[in-house]
Design a protein around this motif. Structure first.
Motif, short mmCIF file in Angstrom:
data_model
loop_
_atom_site.label_atom_id
_atom_site.label_comp_id
_atom_site.label_asym_id
_atom_site.label_seq_id
_atom_site.Cartn_x
_atom_site.Cartn_y
_atom_site.Cartn_z
N VAL A 171 -3.74 3.56 0.90
CA VAL A 171 -4.50 3.03 -0.22
C VAL A 171 -3.73 1.88 -0.86
CG1 VAL A 171 -5.55 5.28 -0.68
CG2 VAL A 171 -3.49 4.61 -1.92
N THR A 214 0.84 -1.20 0.00
CA THR A 214 0.00 0.00 0.00
C THR A 214 0.87 1.24 0.00
OG1 THR A 214 -0.08 -0.03 2.42
CG2 THR A 214 -1.85 -1.19 1.23
N PRO A 260 -10.65 2.34 2.14
CA PRO A 260 -9.89 3.60 2.09
C PRO A 260 -10.63 4.62 1.25
CG PRO A 260 -8.43 1.73 1.77
CD PRO A 260 -9.82 1.19 1.76
N LEU A 297 -11.34 0.90 -2.78
CA LEU A 297 -11.02 2.34 -2.78
C LEU A 297 -12.29 3.12 -3.12
CD1 LEU A 297 -8.83 4.60 -2.64
CD2 LEU A 297 -8.59 4.35 -5.11
#
Length: 655
Positions: free
Chosen positions: A399, A387, A479, A461
């Motif tokens: 993320v 990430t 996220p 995401l």
């Protein structure tokens, strides 16, 4: 809504028909019982052996018949048919209940007529609940009915049956009067039971809300008030609990466990584990395997399994720490303890005891299978753990390196331009308007940007730009990146989103093409003698006129990027005042009108409007009409298409 539907089901005509069925049927009392139901020993999923009346009193309780949970305050009369599942859960210490079991049959000479009536309504299987108008009288009848039934003599049981008919008459008189309060289903409790039963399946929270005729938001508020968490948090908790159980007690792969627990894939399970427990599923499995071996050596110390083992075994405590086995330990201590256990176990098993007459052999196939499984799990863990940290106005957000399941609410064109097809897009992006990127999102799911709806997509995401009101709730799902698009230029925004999506090279190509188009457009305006003309951008109608400033999506493009000029009044009153747009009456509109007018949206001005017709741009037909599909968004694809359209229209009018 449920109460209104219940009233419609007990119209005077229907009640008369049901009374006729009762009159013509043979009723057999099977049993009359009294039972105290305590909160610590609730009645759960009792399968009713016959049709039943249940009279409960003495305090608040939740009474469930099949999938419907009724909320009772002090008194409640419930009816259900044979085979119904009955549960009674007191909110206080105890609830007292009478239960009457009966069977209804039709005599031969009435069979055909009764069958015709029963095809329209069957009162013996009807499910309903309400607060009786005279609860004390009913309690007395139930008590006398039970007393007569328990004495066992024929005359006493005949009296019990007479009270039963008194009860039926009183019930239908209550229903006919319409002044009673029907017991309303408890949406929060029913939703919890539904999630407990179906959490391994795809869940649409709005479908649960539809069962009770309420909105998804209202269901969420009721659920959070009752449970202290929202629907998606509870669903995640149930799925993680199931995954934990399977990790401890089965040999299934992490992928198989993720799917079996209701997660979209193993990556989603990995992310949830790391977020909630600061470890991967494989780490959890290894630690629990070690603890189980230690328990086997020392039988005086055992961990009790209570179906919520994570609550006591591992809890997130601040960032990077865990509460394990009731004590607070850092990651380093956990790792050291695990290594020590492994070394101890290795030392215990590496030697050959003197009295050991044989050895345990592992076949090459078993070794290969174990190695492949561990390798696959390790690879998945490493892939998920890759990430990056993005700095946003909401703080740092971790993320995934290459997000695969992206949900976007507003700037869909930016994401698509960077080569990413969103898994889900906000309804505004795929509503009645046909966006310029419509062909690229044909497989994207249209979704309301509500946490309950987004939860079902299992995103890795979320890109949020329209409003940050739901940021906190959405960030609990995946996220979440908030893009303050109004405070960013197109170039700043594309660079920022490309960092989020790890598409920096694509961003360079997108911006090169976009900036090249801007320069070509400015050169075309210069060659056509349009560099110094005044342009007014707005929405116009007989009732109101809204003149766009440089903060408006189209105004920013026209005034800041294409660098066309605004009329003096627009410049001073709206742009210099840093307004999104100004509300201007038709009488003063000529003072804000330029040489050309860019007419946004689907508004209309009457053909005989004298003020409108006096404006030079109107008289010389220098109006560029832009429909909503090109004016609603600032994303780079829509802006690029809008530039092409405005430039072509202005150049055509200039000729």
């Amino acid at each position: 809504m449920q109460e209104e539907e219940a009233r419609q089901g007990f119209t005077p005509e229907m009640i008369d028909m049901m009374a006729s069925i009762w009159t013509r049927s043979i009723i057999t009392l099977i049993d009359v019982r009294f039972q105290n139901v305590a909160s610590q020993y609730p009645l759960e999923q009792y399968k009713m052996p016959s049709s039943m009346f249940i009279y409960a009193y003495g305090g608040e309780a939740q009474i469930q018949l099949n999938e419907t949970t009724f909320a009772m305050e002090r008194f409640g009369l419930i009816h259900g048919g044979k085979g119904s599942l009955l549960s009674i859960t007191p909110k206080g210490e105890i609830v007292e209940t009478f239960m009457v079991f009966y069977r209804a049959e039709s005599p031969l000479f009435f069979k055909k007529h009764l069958q015709q009536l029963l095809e329209q309504v069957n009162p013996f299987v009807q499910q309903f609940g309400y607060t009786p108008s005279n609860p004390i009288l009913l309690r007395d009848w139930f008590q006398r009915m039970m007393n007569g039934w328990k004495r066992g003599k024929a005359m006493d049981q005949l009296q019990a049956k007479s009270f039963f008919y008194h009860l039926i008459h009183e019930v239908y008189r209550d229903l006919e009067g319409g002044e009673i309060r029907y017991l309303q289903p408890d949406p929060a409790c029913s939703a919890k039971k539904y999630l407990d039963k179906h959490y391994r399946e795809p869940i649409m929270f709005q479908q649960i809300a539809d069962m009770f005729g309420i909105s998804g938001g209202q269901l969420t508020r009721l659920f959070k008030k009752r449970e202290g968490m929202n629907l998606q948090e509870y669903l995640i908790q149930r799925r993680i609990e199931a995954a934990c159980h399977d990790l401890k007690h089965t040999e299934a792969t992490v992928k198989e466990i993720a799917t079996g627990a209701g997660f979209a894939d193993e990556k989603n399970l990995f992310r949830m584990f790391k977020k909630h427990y600061k470890m991967t599923p494989s780490d959890y499995r290894k630690i629990n395997a070690l603890s189980m071996q230690v328990d086997g050596i020392d039988n005086d110390s055992q961990l009790n399994y209570d179906e919520r083992e994570l609550a006591s075994l591992v809890k997130s405590y601040r960032d990077g720490e865990s509460i394990m086995f009731g004590s607070l330990r850092s990651k380093e201590m956990i790792l050291a303890a695990a290594i020590s256990m492994m070394m101890l176990l290795t030392a215990c098993t590496s030697g050959t005891p003197a009295n050991n007459g044989g050895t345990v052999n592992t076949t090459p196939a078993q070794t290969q299978q174990t190695t492949q499984q561990e390798g696959a799990e390790t690879g998945a863990s490493e892939a998920v753990s890759q990430t990056r940290t993005i700095t946003t106005v909401k703080g740092d957000v971790e993320v995934p390196n290459n997000p695969q399941r992206v949900v976007v609410d507003y700037l869909v064109g930016d994401v698509v331009a960077l080569g990413v097809t969103p898994l889900g897009v906000a309804r505004a992006a795929r509503g009645e308007m046909e966006p310029v990127y419509a062909n690229q999102i044909t497989d994207s799911v249209k979704v309301a940007m509500e946490p309950e709806d987004i939860m079902t997509l299992e995103p890795d995401l979320i890109i949020l730009a329209w409003s940050d009101e739901s940021y906190d709730d959405l960030s609990k799902i995946a996220p979440t990146i908030y893009v303050p698009y109004g405070d960013m230029t197109t170039e700043e925004r594309i660079h920022f989103i490309s960092d989020v999506l790890n598409k920096q090279e694509e961003a360079k190509a997108v911006l090169n093409a976009y900036n090249g188009k801007i320069e070509e457009s400015k050169l075309a305006f210069q060659n056509a003698g349009l560099s110094d003309v005044k342009i007014t951008v707005g929405e116009f109608s007989d009732k109101s006129n809204y003149i766009a400033g440089a903060k408006h999506a189209v105004g920013e493009l026209v005034y800041n990027e294409l660098q066309l000029q605004a009329p003096p009044k627009v410049q001073t009153d709206i742009i210099d005042a840093d307004k999104y747009w100004g509300d201007v009456s038709m009488e003063v509109l000529p003072a804000y009108s330029g040489d050309y007018m860019i007419f946004l949206g689907d508004g209309n001005v009457a053909a005989d409007n004298a003020v409108w017709n006096s404006i030079p741009a109107v008289q010389h037909d220098r109006i560029v009409k832009v429909d909503s599909s090109l004016s609603w968004s600032t994303d780079v694809m829509t802006s690029s298409a809008l530039i092409d359209y405005i430039v072509s229209q202005l150049l055509a009018l200039a000729k």
